[in-house]
Design a protein around this motif. Structure first.
Motif, PDB file in Angstrom:
ATOM      1  N   UNK A 154       3.173  -7.042  -9.138  1.00 28.45           N
ATOM      2  CA  UNK A 154       3.435  -6.417 -10.432  1.00 28.45           C
ATOM      3  C   UNK A 154       2.708  -5.088 -10.518  1.00 28.45           C
ATOM      4  N   UNK A 155       3.424  -4.071 -11.011  1.00 26.00           N
ATOM      5  CA  UNK A 155       2.824  -2.774 -11.217  1.00 26.00           C
ATOM      6  C   UNK A 155       3.482  -2.081 -12.389  1.00 26.00           C
ATOM      7  N   UNK A 168       0.833  -1.200   0.000  1.00 25.16           N
ATOM      8  CA  UNK A 168       0.000   0.000   0.000  1.00 25.16           C
ATOM      9  C   UNK A 168       0.872   1.257   0.000  1.00 25.16           C
ATOM     10  N   UNK A 169       1.937   1.239   0.798  1.00 22.78           N
ATOM     11  CA  UNK A 169       2.844   2.378   0.832  1.00 22.78           C
ATOM     12  C   UNK A 169       3.519   2.597  -0.512  1.00 22.78           C
ATOM     13  N   UNK A 170       3.863   1.496  -1.197  1.00 24.71           N
ATOM     14  CA  UNK A 170       4.543   1.629  -2.477  1.00 24.71           C
ATOM     15  C   UNK A 170       3.648   2.232  -3.543  1.00 24.71           C
ATOM     16  N   UNK A 171       2.360   2.023  -3.441  1.00 22.04           N
ATOM     17  CA  UNK A 171       1.452   2.634  -4.397  1.00 22.04           C
ATOM     18  C   UNK A 171       1.592   4.148  -4.371  1.00 22.04           C
ATOM     19  N   UNK A 175      -2.155  -1.235 -12.638  1.00 21.55           N
ATOM     20  CA  UNK A 175      -2.195  -2.179 -11.514  1.00 21.55           C
ATOM     21  C   UNK A 175      -3.339  -3.172 -11.643  1.00 21.55           C
ATOM     22  N   UNK A 176      -4.335  -2.877 -12.415  1.00 21.43           N
ATOM     23  CA  UNK A 176      -5.454  -3.806 -12.574  1.00 21.43           C
ATOM     24  C   UNK A 176      -5.660  -4.084 -14.057  1.00 21.43           C
ATOM     25  N   UNK A 186      -1.181  -9.875  -8.020  1.00 20.52           N
ATOM     26  CA  UNK A 186      -1.212  -9.563  -6.580  1.00 20.52           C
ATOM     27  C   UNK A 186      -1.364  -8.072  -6.326  1.00 20.52           C
ATOM     28  N   UNK A 187      -2.243  -7.440  -7.092  1.00 17.10           N
ATOM     29  CA  UNK A 187      -2.428  -6.000  -6.929  1.00 17.10           C
ATOM     30  C   UNK A 187      -3.171  -5.648  -5.652  1.00 17.10           C
ATOM     31  N   UNK A 188      -4.036  -6.554  -5.174  1.00 13.31           N
ATOM     32  CA  UNK A 188      -4.883  -6.216  -4.034  1.00 13.31           C
ATOM     33  C   UNK A 188      -5.860  -5.101  -4.363  1.00 13.31           C
TER      34      UNK A 188
END
Length: 319
Positions: free
Chosen positions: A251-252, A17-20, A30-31, A51-53
């Protein structure tokens, strides 16, 4: 929120979450095409094969109270491992427990619809695709069950315990084993390919179907990128740390993020006479703790550009 032990897996979620907030990204990046599931479905670990969450769903609090209220609860009579993330697909919740029982629960009512008894502990998250639910078991087998009845479709035996969450992408089930291999199984239970590493595969893989790539880590402390269609090695790079146990790459866009565990004392044992209990917000307490004792920060984050894997950008951070 009470003061409690934070597991590696829960710290990883907060770190992602912080990396976003750190990385340049968009919702599309991301999606993207690797994601599976729509609406209220959460069909595998962290929602999708990347694994985007990430989900567009929202939680609406109860209007009178403005709070979320308990809808139902189910007791299993056995421990649910901290690495077990319940998944939701087709109006059902799926979860495994440490006595080897795997449950399908009605998401609306909380009624247990069926239970399957596997041959060992189930410590990691399952995955659902096309009417089948897949999970790994510490008896070394991958199980595939009918989502409606819980009947066994097939099982596949690897050479070691499975402490990895499967993903399903391009009609392929991907999962790591303690025998050192990443397995790619066809959805009929036959072996598609397997890739051997120099250590236990204690991570859960991520995949990018559009670019034909699978990412995972091994206890030999290498991050791997292999081809989704045939498993040939595309690249590998050495990471810092002593373990990748119970982690997963994320992955992003053009970046893949690996989490590794630092050597030394675990972060959640504040033996330095830190005030307890501390009435402040737990996030504030932990931030103060790590500022005072930076050597207790437990994780490395490795941000790797997928086209330049030999030059990872390391960020050391803990929560």
């Amino acid at each position: 929120m009470s003061w409690k032990l934070w597991t590696t897996s829960s710290r990883i979620l907060v770190l992602v979450i912080l990396l976003i907030a750190i990385l340049p990204w968009s919702a599309d990046s991301w999606a993207g095409p690797v994601c599976q599931g729509a609406g209220s479905d959460w069909p595998m670990l962290m929602h999708d094969a990347a694994h985007t969450g990430y989900t567009t769903d929202t939680l609406i609090p109860d209007p009178p109270s403005g709070q979320l209220n308990l809808k139902w609860k189910v007791g299993f009579g056995e421990r649910v491992e901290t690495t077990m993330q319940p998944i939701v697909a087709g109006g059902m919740v799926y979860v495994g427990v440490m006595n080897g029982k795997f449950y399908a629960i009605n998401a609306d009512s909380g009624q247990i619809e069926w239970v399957y008894q596997a041959g060992g502990a189930i410590s990691h998250t399952a995955a659902v695709a096309d009417g089948t639910v897949y999970f790994g078991c510490e008896d070394g087998r991958v199980y595939a069950l009918n989502v409606q009845t819980g009947a066994l479709r097939w099982s596949y035996t690897t050479g070691g315990p499975l402490l990895s969450s499967p993903i399903v992408v391009a009609q392929t089930v991907l999962i790591g084993s303690f025998d050192g291999y990443l397995y790619a199984l066809n959805t009929d239970g036959t072996l598609k390919w397997r890739y051997q590493t120099g250590g236990r595969v204690w991570t859960s893989p991520a995949a990018d179907e559009a670019n034909n790539r699978v990412y995972f880590g091994s206890e030999d402390m290498y991050a791997y990128c292999v081809a989704l269609d045939d498993g040939h090695l595309i690249w590998r790079t050495r990471l810092q740390g002593i373990s990748m146990r119970n982690t997963y790459p994320v992955l992003g866009g053009d970046t893949v993020i690996f989490t590794t565990i630092k050597p030394g004392v675990e972060s959640y044992a504040p033996w330095e006479a830190w005030p307890f209990p501390d009435p402040r917000d737990p996030v504030e307490v932990w931030n103060d703790f790590y500022t005072t004792f930076p050597e207790r920060r437990p994780l490395f984050l490795s941000l790797i550009h997928i086209s330049e894997p030999t030059r990872p950008l390391y960020i050391s951070y803990a929560v």
